[in-house]
Design an enzyme around this catalytic site. Structure first.
Site, PDB file in Angstrom:
ATOM      1  N   LYS A  15       0.824  -1.222   0.000  1.00 46.94           N
ATOM      2  CA  LYS A  15       0.000   0.000   0.000  1.00 46.94           C
ATOM      3  C   LYS A  15       0.851   1.264   0.000  1.00 46.94           C
ATOM      4  O   LYS A  15       0.607   2.179  -0.778  1.00 46.94           O
ATOM      5  CB  LYS A  15      -0.926   0.043   1.227  1.00 46.94           C
ATOM      6  N   ARG A  90      -9.976   1.737  10.390  1.00 43.69           N
ATOM      7  CA  ARG A  90      -9.480   0.433  10.846  1.00 43.69           C
ATOM      8  C   ARG A  90     -10.596  -0.459  11.375  1.00 43.69           C
ATOM      9  O   ARG A  90     -10.350  -1.615  11.711  1.00 43.69           O
ATOM     10  CB  ARG A  90      -8.420   0.612  11.926  1.00 43.69           C
ATOM     11  N   ARG A 129      12.240  -7.910   4.977  1.00 40.35           N
ATOM     12  CA  ARG A 129      12.520  -6.621   5.613  1.00 40.35           C
ATOM     13  C   ARG A 129      13.570  -6.761   6.709  1.00 40.35           C
ATOM     14  O   ARG A 129      14.198  -5.783   7.107  1.00 40.35           O
ATOM     15  CB  ARG A 129      11.241  -6.023   6.220  1.00 40.35           C
ATOM     16  N   ARG A 131      13.367  -7.479  10.041  1.00 38.53           N
ATOM     17  CA  ARG A 131      13.181  -6.993  11.413  1.00 38.53           C
ATOM     18  C   ARG A 131      13.433  -8.139  12.383  1.00 38.53           C
ATOM     19  O   ARG A 131      12.949  -9.253  12.172  1.00 38.53           O
ATOM     20  CB  ARG A 131      11.760  -6.459  11.589  1.00 38.53           C
ATOM     21  N   ARG A 142       0.162 -11.602  12.904  1.00 41.27           N
ATOM     22  CA  ARG A 142      -0.140 -10.205  12.589  1.00 41.27           C
ATOM     23  C   ARG A 142      -1.087 -10.124  11.389  1.00 41.27           C
ATOM     24  O   ARG A 142      -2.033  -9.346  11.379  1.00 41.27           O
ATOM     25  CB  ARG A 142       1.153  -9.438  12.307  1.00 41.27           C
TER      26      ARG A 142
END
Length: 189
Positions: A15, A90, A129, A131, A142
């Site tokens: 997004k 949300r 990514r 992390r 998640r």
């Protein structure tokens, strides 16, 4: 271009990347709730300070504070010709609040771009990514939590006939070509 659009999709679907390309191509302001919270806190607005008190305590910012910050941002002059809303609503209560705040100004959402991709694609992207706290299990959880929040919102806008699914699993430029084709067709209607 005069379009009011919202971006919807799970983490890792692209997004933010697509929002940047839309901003560049169509010159619409990108309204990200995360950016708005940071700006409201930095400017020490009343709602910004309320948001900060919840965030400092590790709590979610309540809908009425979030809605107020979004309403303040949508009242700014640069959003009058159109906007890209990212990270809001949300939940369904926020979706109804958004409808109310836009209708008070004689505005409405023109389109909700719902970026989708298979779970494994999203897990792979988020693992890339790098992390430290991102394990496949944490990421899948998640995605599951976010999916449960996203689906009712997608259904709400599908019922209104403004939800447009876009396959976010493709290469960046292919996805943007799909976005551009959709936005150009909306603009020409």
């Amino acid at each position: 271009m005069s379009l009011n659009i919202m971006l919807l999709g799970l983490p890792g679907v692209g997004k933010g990347t697509q929002a940047a390309k839309i901003v560049e191509k169509y010159n619409l302001p990108h309204i990200s709730t995360g950016d708005m919270f940071r700006a409201a806190m930095a400017n020490e607005t009343e709602l910004g300070m309320k948001a900060k008190s919840f965030m400092d305590a590790g709590d979610l910012v309540p809908d009425e504070v979030t809605n107020g910050i979004v309403a303040e941002r949508l009242d700014e002059e640069d959003t009058k010709p159109g906007f890209i809303l990212d990270g809001f609503p949300r939940n369904l209560e926020q979706a109804h609040a958004l409808e109310d705040m836009l209708s008070k100004e004689g505005r409405s959402l023109d389109a909700v771009l719902y970026f989708t991709a298979d779970t494994q694609v999203l897990v792979d992207r988020m693992m890339a990514r790098g992390r430290a706290d991102d394990t496949p299990e944490v990421i899948k959880n998640r995605l599951d939590v976010n999916g449960k929040l996203t689906e009712p919102i997608a259904d709400f806008y599908a019922e209104k006939g403004i939800l447009h699914k876009i396959d976010g699993a493709h290469e960046l430029d292919t996805v943007f070509a799909d976005v551009k084709k959709l936005l150009d067709s909306l603009e020409n209607n």
